[in-house]
Design a protein around this motif. Structure first.
Motif, PDB file in Angstrom:
ATOM      1  N   ARG A  29      39.863 -49.627  61.203  1.00 15.91           N
ATOM      2  CA  ARG A  29      38.482 -49.733  61.655  1.00 15.91           C
ATOM      3  C   ARG A  29      37.627 -48.595  61.110  1.00 15.91           C
ATOM      4  N   GLY A  60      37.638 -50.949  70.983  1.00 15.81           N
ATOM      5  CA  GLY A  60      38.931 -50.278  70.913  1.00 15.81           C
ATOM      6  C   GLY A  60      39.507 -49.841  72.236  1.00 15.81           C
ATOM      7  N   THR A 104      42.358 -42.674  63.715  1.00 12.42           N
ATOM      8  CA  THR A 104      41.968 -42.665  62.308  1.00 12.42           C
ATOM      9  C   THR A 104      43.000 -41.944  61.457  1.00 12.42           C
ATOM     10  N   SER A 123      42.638 -57.740  70.414  1.00  6.69           N
ATOM     11  CA  SER A 123      41.268 -57.743  70.915  1.00  6.69           C
ATOM     12  C   SER A 123      41.285 -57.589  72.430  1.00  6.69           C
ATOM     13  N   GLU A 137      44.983 -52.239  66.796  1.00  2.43           N
ATOM     14  CA  GLU A 137      44.052 -52.591  65.726  1.00  2.43           C
ATOM     15  C   GLU A 137      44.038 -54.096  65.458  1.00  2.43           C
ATOM     16  N   ALA A 147      31.979 -48.499  65.392  1.00  2.00           N
ATOM     17  CA  ALA A 147      33.013 -49.106  64.550  1.00  2.00           C
ATOM     18  C   ALA A 147      34.298 -49.363  65.333  1.00  2.00           C
ATOM     19  N   PHE A 148      34.469 -48.616  66.416  1.00  2.00           N
ATOM     20  CA  PHE A 148      35.648 -48.783  67.275  1.00  2.00           C
ATOM     21  C   PHE A 148      35.238 -49.359  68.633  1.00  2.00           C
ATOM     22  N   ASP A 157      44.232 -46.185  61.370  1.00  2.00           N
ATOM     23  CA  ASP A 157      43.498 -47.336  61.896  1.00  2.00           C
ATOM     24  C   ASP A 157      42.418 -47.766  60.899  1.00  2.00           C
TER      25      ASP A 157
END
Length: 308
Positions: free
Chosen positions: A303, A227, A297, A265, A262, A223-224, A301
Motif C-alpha cells: 500500500r 488498514g 511499510t 479487507s 494487505e 493510502a492505508f 506492505d
C-alpha cells in the motif's frame, strides 16, 4: 509554490560495496517541516551530511537555495546533530556568542540574541555555567539555541527531543514551530511517530537508502485508510492467529483494534467475526497510526506504493 530550499534528485552514496543511499529524491520548501523517518542505519544521517556538504554523493544532484551545497550557505543553515557537543569547559554564553560570530553575526548581536533565547528557554541563570555543569535537558536547549541563533533559512535537526522530559520537549517543539512560521525550511529526523504526525507537513520514510513513503501525513494515512478496524462487542477473538484477515490485535479504549492484512479487507474481517459467534456492537474502519504504517511499510506492505 516557492522554490525548494533543498532539492535532492536521484542521489546515490556508496561506502565500500554497500549502497547506503540509492536513487533518493525529495525536496523541502520554506515554511515546511519535513519529517525524515527510517530505521537505524537507513541512510538518514548520510543524506543530511550530503545536504550539508560534509560528504559528497557518488551520483545525483543536490541543490540548497538553488545552488550546489557548500560553505557559502553556512550562514543560512542551522544543524543540530544527534551526537551533540558544546565546549565542556567554556561558559555557555561565551560558546553561543562564538557560534553566532562564526555564522557572520557581530559579537554583541550574537551575545544579546543568545541571552534573549536563553531567557525564553529558562536558561538565563545558566549563562555563566560551563557545559559540563548543565543537565541533559539544559545542554540540549543550549545546543538548539546555537542551531537557531542566526535565524537560519534551513534547519536540519536530528532527534531533537530524544531523552527530554515532556516539559522541555514541548518547549523545544514550540521553537521548531516558530522557526517554521518564520519561513524556515525544516528537515527533522525522528523515530517518534507522534512528533512526526503533529509537527510535520510531509514525511519521507527511507530504508536501506531507498524511499518507501513520501507525502503529506494525511496522504500517507489515506493510502492505508482501510488498514485498521476498531471493534467493540463480546466474544471477540483476541489473538491474530484466530483470524485469517488480520496481522495484529490490540486493546484500545475498551475495544479491540485489528490490523488488516494487505490482501484482505474490513469486509473479510466482518464476515470472520460473524461466523466466529462474536457479538459485534461497534465496527469502525480507521487509518493505522504512523507507528503502524512505519512497521508495515518497512515489512514490505505494498500500500506504500501509492505514496512513494
Amino acid at each position: 509554490m516557492t522554490s525548494p530550499a533543498v532539492d535532492v534528485r536521484g542521489v546515490w552514496k556508496r561506502y565500500g560495496e554497500i549502497d547506503v543511499v540509492s536513487d533518493l529524491s525529495f525536496d523541502v520548501h520554506p515554511g515546511e517541516v519535513l519529517g525524515f523517518l527510517g530505521p537505524n542505519g537507513s541512510g538518514k544521517t548520510t543524506t543530511m551530511r550530503m545536504i550539508l556538504d560534509i560528504v559528497r554523493p557518488a551520483k545525483g544532484h543536490i541543490e540548497v537555495f538553488g545552488e550546489p551545497p557548500g560553505v557559502e550557505h553556512q550562514e543560512r543553515v542551522g544543524y543540530l546533530p544527534e551526537d551533540r557537543g558544546l565546549y565542556r569547559d567554556v561558559k555557555i554564553i561565551d560558546t553561543l556568542t562564538y557560534f553566532g560570530a562564526l555564522r557572520g553575526m557581530p559579537q554583541k548581536v550574537a551575545h544579546d540574541k543568545a541571552m534573549g533565547l536563553m531567557t525564553e528557554m529558562g536558561l538565563a541563570d545558566a549563562a555563566e555555567k560551563k557545559a559540563a555543569e548543565l543537565s541533559r535537558g539544559m545542554h540540549q536547549k543550549a545546543q538548539l539555541i546555537a542551531t537557531i541563533l542566526n535565524d537560519p533559512d534551513l534547519l536540519i535537526i536530528d532527534e531533537p527531543f530524544q531523552g527530554l522530559d515532556p516539559v522541555n520537549a514541548d518547549m523545544l517543539k514550540g521553537v521548531v514551530r516558530d522557526q517554521k512560521e518564520q519561513g524556515a525550511a525544516v528537515i527533522m529526523s525522528t523515530h517518534d511517530m507522534g512528533d512526526a504526525q503533529t509537527l510535520c507537513d510531509r514525511i519521507l520514510l527511507i530504508d536501506k537508502g531507498q524511499r518507501l513513503l513520501y507525502g503529506t501525513v494525511d496522504a500517507v494515512r489515506d493510502a492505508f485508510s482501510d488498514g485498521a478496524v476498531q471493534v467493540s462487542g463480546t466474544g471477540l477473538p483476541e489473538a491474530p492467529d484466530q483470524l485469517q484477515s488480520v496481522t495484529d490485535v490490540n486493546h484500545v479504549d475498551g475495544a479491540l483494534r485489528y490490523l488488516i492484512r494487505e490482501d484482505a479487507s474490513p469486509q473479510d474481517l466482518f464476515r470472520e467475526l460473524a461466523t466466529s459467534g462474536a457479538e459485534v456492537e461497534g465496527f469502525a474502519v480507521q487509518a493505522p497510526s504512523l507507528d503502524e504504517i512505519f512497521i508495515r511499510t518497512v515489512a514490505g506492505d505494498h500500500r506504500a506504493e501509492a505514496v512513494r
